[in-house]
Design a protein around this motif. Structure first.
Motif, PDB file in Angstrom:
ATOM      1  N   GLN A 271      -4.575  22.325  23.132  1.00  0.00           N
ATOM      2  CA  GLN A 271      -5.270  22.831  22.120  1.00  0.00           C
ATOM      3  C   GLN A 271      -4.443  22.056  20.778  1.00  0.00           C
ATOM      4  OE1 GLN A 271      -4.310  27.022  21.965  1.00  0.00           O
ATOM      5  NE2 GLN A 271      -5.058  27.291  19.517  1.00  0.00           N
TER       6      GLN A 271
ATOM      7  N   TRP B  85      -6.189  18.775  20.218  1.00  0.00           N
ATOM      8  CA  TRP B  85      -8.284  18.784  19.598  1.00  0.00           C
ATOM      9  C   TRP B  85      -8.051  19.705  18.670  1.00  0.00           C
ATOM     10  CZ3 TRP B  85     -11.741  16.000  21.076  1.00  0.00           C
ATOM     11  CH2 TRP B  85     -11.953  15.465  22.356  1.00  0.00           C
TER      12      TRP B  85
ATOM     13  N   SER C 236      -9.782  18.191  15.766  1.00  0.00           N
ATOM     14  CA  SER C 236     -10.661  17.886  14.815  1.00  0.00           C
ATOM     15  C   SER C 236     -10.748  18.031  12.490  1.00  0.00           C
ATOM     16  CB  SER C 236     -11.321  19.535  14.738  1.00  0.00           C
ATOM     17  OG  SER C 236     -10.453  20.005  14.253  1.00  0.00           O
TER      18      SER C 236
ATOM     19  N   GLU D  43     -17.594  20.002  14.912  1.00  0.00           N
ATOM     20  CA  GLU D  43     -17.749  21.363  15.519  1.00  0.00           C
ATOM     21  C   GLU D  43     -16.882  21.366  16.848  1.00  0.00           C
ATOM     22  OE1 GLU D  43     -18.726  24.233  14.559  1.00  0.00           O
ATOM     23  OE2 GLU D  43     -17.937  22.821  12.456  1.00  0.00           O
ATOM     24  N   TYR D  44     -17.006  20.447  17.108  1.00  0.00           N
ATOM     25  CA  TYR D  44     -17.087  19.702  18.857  1.00  0.00           C
ATOM     26  C   TYR D  44     -15.520  19.930  19.271  1.00  0.00           C
ATOM     27  CZ  TYR D  44     -16.029  17.346  23.779  1.00  0.00           C
ATOM     28  OH  TYR D  44     -16.186  17.094  24.821  1.00  0.00           O
TER      29      TYR D  44
ATOM     30  N   LYS E   9     -13.488  21.619  17.982  1.00  0.00           N
ATOM     31  CA  LYS E   9     -12.512  23.134  17.264  1.00  0.00           C
ATOM     32  C   LYS E   9     -13.023  23.908  18.286  1.00  0.00           C
ATOM     33  CE  LYS E   9     -13.056  22.735  12.625  1.00  0.00           C
ATOM     34  NZ  LYS E   9     -14.263  23.655  11.066  1.00  0.00           N
ATOM     35  N   GLY E  10     -14.575  23.163  19.584  1.00  0.00           N
ATOM     36  CA  GLY E  10     -14.830  24.629  20.331  1.00  0.00           C
ATOM     37  C   GLY E  10     -14.115  23.684  21.431  1.00  0.00           C
ATOM     38  N   VAL E  11     -13.996  22.778  21.448  1.00  0.00           N
ATOM     39  CA  VAL E  11     -12.533  22.206  23.035  1.00  0.00           C
ATOM     40  C   VAL E  11     -11.235  22.974  23.245  1.00  0.00           C
ATOM     41  CG1 VAL E  11     -12.107  20.650  23.688  1.00  0.00           C
ATOM     42  CG2 VAL E  11     -13.868  20.502  23.493  1.00  0.00           C
TER      43      VAL E  11
ATOM     44  N   TYR F 298     -10.564  25.910  20.984  1.00  0.00           N
ATOM     45  CA  TYR F 298     -10.197  27.357  21.067  1.00  0.00           C
ATOM     46  C   TYR F 298     -10.859  27.479  23.183  1.00  0.00           C
ATOM     47  CZ  TYR F 298     -12.405  32.165  20.848  1.00  0.00           C
ATOM     48  OH  TYR F 298     -12.459  33.191  21.100  1.00  0.00           O
ATOM     49  N   GLY F 299     -11.347  26.786  23.541  1.00  0.00           N
ATOM     50  CA  GLY F 299     -11.725  26.784  25.045  1.00  0.00           C
ATOM     51  C   GLY F 299     -10.438  26.269  25.135  1.00  0.00           C
TER      52      GLY F 299
END
Length: 55
Positions: free
Chosen positions: A16, A19, A23, A33-34, A36-38, A40-41
């Motif tokens: 986390q 990534w 970002s 955005e990709y 950030k999404g990773v 967050y996942g």
């Protein structure tokens, strides 16, 4: 079992952070955005492990 979950949670938190930093370095909006999404996942995955560990 709990030790393995602790290690997995630690790995997810490290991913986390990676990534999240990624970002900030990306220049294109889609890449930002990709990443950030990773990030967050992995944050959600660590939270799920934390709730499973408590049971």
């Amino acid at each position: 079992m709990i030790e393995k979950l602790r290690e997995l949670k630690s790995d997810f938190k490290e991913l986390q952070r990676f990534w999240g930093a990624e970002s900030l370095e990306r220049r294109d909006e889609a890449g930002i955005e990709y990443a950030k999404g990773v990030s967050y996942g992995f944050k959600i995955a660590a939270a799920i492990i934390e709730t499973k560990k408590q049971k």
